[in-house]
Design a protein around this motif. Sequence first.
Motif, PDB file in Angstrom:
ATOM      1  N   PRO A 437      18.727 -67.398 -14.251  1.00 43.61           N
ATOM      2  CA  PRO A 437      19.906 -68.286 -14.116  1.00 43.61           C
ATOM      3  C   PRO A 437      19.961 -69.008 -12.775  1.00 43.61           C
ATOM      4  O   PRO A 437      19.148 -68.769 -11.874  1.00 43.61           O
ATOM      5  N   MET A 438      20.954 -69.887 -12.648  1.00 46.83           N
ATOM      6  CA  MET A 438      21.161 -70.670 -11.433  1.00 46.83           C
ATOM      7  C   MET A 438      21.561 -69.758 -10.275  1.00 46.83           C
ATOM      8  O   MET A 438      22.132 -68.685 -10.475  1.00 46.83           O
ATOM      9  N   PHE A 439      21.280 -70.210  -9.063  1.00 44.89           N
ATOM     10  CA  PHE A 439      21.715 -69.499  -7.869  1.00 44.89           C
ATOM     11  C   PHE A 439      23.116 -69.944  -7.492  1.00 44.89           C
ATOM     12  O   PHE A 439      23.471 -71.118  -7.625  1.00 44.89           O
ATOM     13  N   THR A 440      23.904 -68.986  -7.027  1.00 45.16           N
ATOM     14  CA  THR A 440      25.276 -69.250  -6.630  1.00 45.16           C
ATOM     15  C   THR A 440      25.582 -68.507  -5.338  1.00 45.16           C
ATOM     16  O   THR A 440      24.784 -67.681  -4.879  1.00 45.16           O
ATOM     17  N   LEU A 441      26.735 -68.801  -4.755  1.00 43.87           N
ATOM     18  CA  LEU A 441      27.237 -68.045  -3.609  1.00 43.87           C
ATOM     19  C   LEU A 441      28.318 -67.104  -4.104  1.00 43.87           C
ATOM     20  O   LEU A 441      29.103 -67.445  -4.982  1.00 43.87           O
ATOM     21  N   ARG A 553      31.631 -76.291 -11.980  1.00 43.30           N
ATOM     22  CA  ARG A 553      31.626 -77.215 -13.112  1.00 43.30           C
ATOM     23  C   ARG A 553      30.692 -76.726 -14.218  1.00 43.30           C
ATOM     24  O   ARG A 553      30.982 -76.902 -15.410  1.00 43.30           O
ATOM     25  N   THR A 554      29.565 -76.113 -13.847  1.00 41.25           N
ATOM     26  CA  THR A 554      28.663 -75.555 -14.857  1.00 41.25           C
ATOM     27  C   THR A 554      29.355 -74.452 -15.657  1.00 41.25           C
ATOM     28  O   THR A 554      29.216 -74.374 -16.885  1.00 41.25           O
ATOM     29  N   ARG A 555      30.111 -73.615 -14.964  1.00 40.41           N
ATOM     30  CA  ARG A 555      30.833 -72.551 -15.674  1.00 40.41           C
ATOM     31  C   ARG A 555      31.911 -73.133 -16.578  1.00 40.41           C
ATOM     32  O   ARG A 555      32.181 -72.602 -17.664  1.00 40.41           O
ATOM     33  N   LYS A 556      32.510 -74.223 -16.164  1.00 36.69           N
ATOM     34  CA  LYS A 556      33.500 -74.877 -17.016  1.00 36.69           C
ATOM     35  C   LYS A 556      32.832 -75.438 -18.267  1.00 36.69           C
ATOM     36  O   LYS A 556      33.380 -75.354 -19.371  1.00 36.69           O
ATOM     37  N   ILE A 557      31.641 -76.010 -18.099  1.00 41.20           N
ATOM     38  CA  ILE A 557      30.890 -76.518 -19.250  1.00 41.20           C
ATOM     39  C   ILE A 557      30.600 -75.383 -20.229  1.00 41.20           C
ATOM     40  O   ILE A 557      30.747 -75.533 -21.444  1.00 41.20           O
ATOM     41  N   TYR A 607      15.968 -76.031  -7.755  1.00 38.83           N
ATOM     42  CA  TYR A 607      15.869 -74.967  -8.764  1.00 38.83           C
ATOM     43  C   TYR A 607      17.027 -75.058  -9.755  1.00 38.83           C
ATOM     44  O   TYR A 607      16.823 -75.007 -10.980  1.00 38.83           O
ATOM     45  N   ASN A 608      18.259 -75.195  -9.249  1.00 36.41           N
ATOM     46  CA  ASN A 608      19.422 -75.274 -10.137  1.00 36.41           C
ATOM     47  C   ASN A 608      19.344 -76.492 -11.049  1.00 36.41           C
ATOM     48  O   ASN A 608      19.725 -76.433 -12.219  1.00 36.41           O
ATOM     49  N   LYS A 609      18.840 -77.615 -10.518  1.00 38.24           N
ATOM     50  CA  LYS A 609      18.643 -78.784 -11.372  1.00 38.24           C
ATOM     51  C   LYS A 609      17.634 -78.471 -12.473  1.00 38.24           C
ATOM     52  O   LYS A 609      17.813 -78.872 -13.632  1.00 38.24           O
ATOM     53  N   GLY A 610      16.579 -77.731 -12.127  1.00 34.34           N
ATOM     54  CA  GLY A 610      15.578 -77.362 -13.119  1.00 34.34           C
ATOM     55  C   GLY A 610      16.162 -76.525 -14.241  1.00 34.34           C
ATOM     56  O   GLY A 610      15.831 -76.729 -15.420  1.00 34.34           O
ATOM     57  N   ASP A 615      17.899 -76.229 -19.872  1.00 35.86           N
ATOM     58  CA  ASP A 615      18.950 -75.983 -20.868  1.00 35.86           C
ATOM     59  C   ASP A 615      19.194 -77.215 -21.733  1.00 35.86           C
ATOM     60  O   ASP A 615      19.562 -77.105 -22.906  1.00 35.86           O
ATOM     61  N   MET A 616      18.980 -78.396 -21.140  1.00 37.10           N
ATOM     62  CA  MET A 616      19.154 -79.659 -21.873  1.00 37.10           C
ATOM     63  C   MET A 616      17.922 -80.020 -22.688  1.00 37.10           C
ATOM     64  O   MET A 616      17.881 -81.073 -23.323  1.00 37.10           O
ATOM     65  N   GLN A 617      16.880 -79.177 -22.652  1.00 39.02           N
ATOM     66  CA  GLN A 617      15.604 -79.413 -23.341  1.00 39.02           C
ATOM     67  C   GLN A 617      14.817 -80.578 -22.739  1.00 39.02           C
ATOM     68  O   GLN A 617      13.902 -81.109 -23.364  1.00 39.02           O
ATOM     69  N   ASP A 618      15.174 -80.982 -21.515  1.00 34.59           N
ATOM     70  CA  ASP A 618      14.401 -82.017 -20.803  1.00 34.59           C
ATOM     71  C   ASP A 618      13.359 -81.291 -19.955  1.00 34.59           C
ATOM     72  O   ASP A 618      13.490 -81.128 -18.741  1.00 34.59           O
TER      73      ASP A 618
END
Length: 680
Positions: A437-441, A553-557, A607-610, A615-618
């Motif tokens: 998963p994505m990195f967070t603080l 915002r990602t968690r909201k999505i 990394y988070n963009k990746g 997840d978007m299949q891009d």
Amino acid sequence: MYKNIFLAILFLCCFSSAKAQINTDQVLQIGRNALYFEDYILSIQYFNQVIAAKPYLAQPYFFRALAKYNLDDFKGAERDASLAIERNPFITDAYELRGVSRQNLGLDSLAIIDYTHALTLLPENRGMLFNLALAQENVKDYESAEKSYADLLRSHPGFDSGYLGRARLRLVKADTVAAMEDIDKALSLNKNAVNGYLLRADIAIHRNKDYEKALKDMNQAIRLQPKYAGYFINRAYIRYRLDDYFGAMSDYDYALQLDPTNYVAYYNRALLRMEVHDFNKAIQDLSQVLTMKPMEYRALFNRAMLYREIGDYANALKDIDRVIERIPNFALAYYLRFDVKHSMGNKTAQADLDKSIALAKKQKAKEGLENLINPSKLLDGATPAESDLDADSQEEVSRQFSTLLTISDNASVDREFNNKSIRGKVQDRSMNIELEPMFTLTYYTSPTELKPSGDYIREVDDLNRTKALRYVLQVTNHEYPLSDIEDINRHFQSIEYYNSYLSTHTPRAIDYFGRAMDKLTVKNLDGAIADFDNAIKAAPDFAVAYLMRAIARTRKINSLSSSLAGNDSKVQDNNLLATTARAELQQVMNDLDTVIKLSPYMAVAYYNKGVIYADMQDFTSALSAFTKAIELKPDFGEAYYNRGYVYLKLGNRPSGIADLSKSGELGIVPSYNLLKRMAR
């Protein structure tokens, strides 16, 4: 207790390396201790430290190779063993280890070179003589293999696996009598030698057609290893030959309970269901086969016949077109397409009939009718390789990755290595295969032996040093789940503190950021986003605030996506949720782009963009993002893992395996499970 000791030692090693050179002898010994206790992942981290401090030493590379071998990372083990040999060409064990790793990779000719060299120093080594004989047999040097087995059994006359290996060689040479003598000798030495029963059953089936005798041996093999799906597939085959349809069906059913991804069991069960006219269930089984093996022509042909039987001519035609595209000279396929088209009233049917007759005459004259392709033949669980027409295609690798197909040879003779073990093999544990998963603080992390503290981001370290926040920020991509009521209340109290402070003082970006972090911790996503907005307005160059707003915002999505999946209300409500999610996603990408602009060396942002792109299949954009993250942070294990994941998703096996090997070396445990499950 041991966990705490290891954590303390690892911390001391890391701490000392920051101040002075580590005590490499001590760390190497700790790594060897971990290796002895079969903590392979942990031992690799210690060997990494020694290699970083003294890259000219051979021993840490050898021991790291040994750990990787025990984790089934054969490519990584071969590479490290080679590095050990480069530094010290007199380590005999390194040649043996590289040889057995190469053998597992199918590089038998190179393995022979390694074994031959090592045997000049240790001419009676049992494991190397045995593996040498297996490798020589694999390259079809049967005379040399026979000699190697003779040398092995002369030095080790009580080695049952040696007799079984030679028996298999003699079967290849069609010397059944001598093979049976070796099998009987092996079983007299070890009545639990399961491969002896399997080989004897194989002789009974394929040479004597004695299915009753074969059944007795397969029953014995199953008693010794009752959890191996392939044995039940082979017994089902024998029962089928004995007209025990019920017993065969029950064996296929149980094999699929043990291994739900076994395409051989699905295929054979489908053929049995065809014989009893259970067409719909047979179609279901063949569809399962084609999910895992999309170009398995026999499954396509048989499913086409079944579709014809139930009157589904459109699907029958689709399947048979794919068969003809793959095998354009298949006479039966043209006849089946003629039959289907004729049933549909298609005027082009006659051309297929003419083509079928012409091909059949040509094949009959050339080969004899007995050699025509038989698409309804049962597959032997021990020999599924016939159907692997596109085994190395991108589509096949991608499909294998999606289904994590694992089929192996039942009657293979195991390669032997002195340090073989079954404990501590994380690759054998059941794990979910998913992106890191994505990195967070966060204010909370869960330390482990591999990672006793959070990850490092310079901007976060700078922020912590100001001591402007009420708690210390930590970087992680596996956030500790907050469940303690006292911890939760502490953050609500902290929010009240910030409310009071902001109402009586000139607002600062750091205060909005601190309150946003508290709100994010207690899952108030909208409140957190609003406070990150205020922090950014007060300090437009606040890179960490953009990073965390992207996380919020990602968690909201994710929350919106969950609502969308479970929303049974009006269509316009669903459309509104989907539109909101898309808008939030664009804002997430904008925030991460801003982080990169403000802090171009922050690998975590790429990394988070990746992760989002994946997840978007891009996948093309995901590969680019993960690659950039690795360029900025060469020891970024999670980025290697995710890039390997994406490579496999795209069907690029070599690049995917290489990245997974590297991520495992860097401590990403699921890498080894995925490496094994993607192995041939």
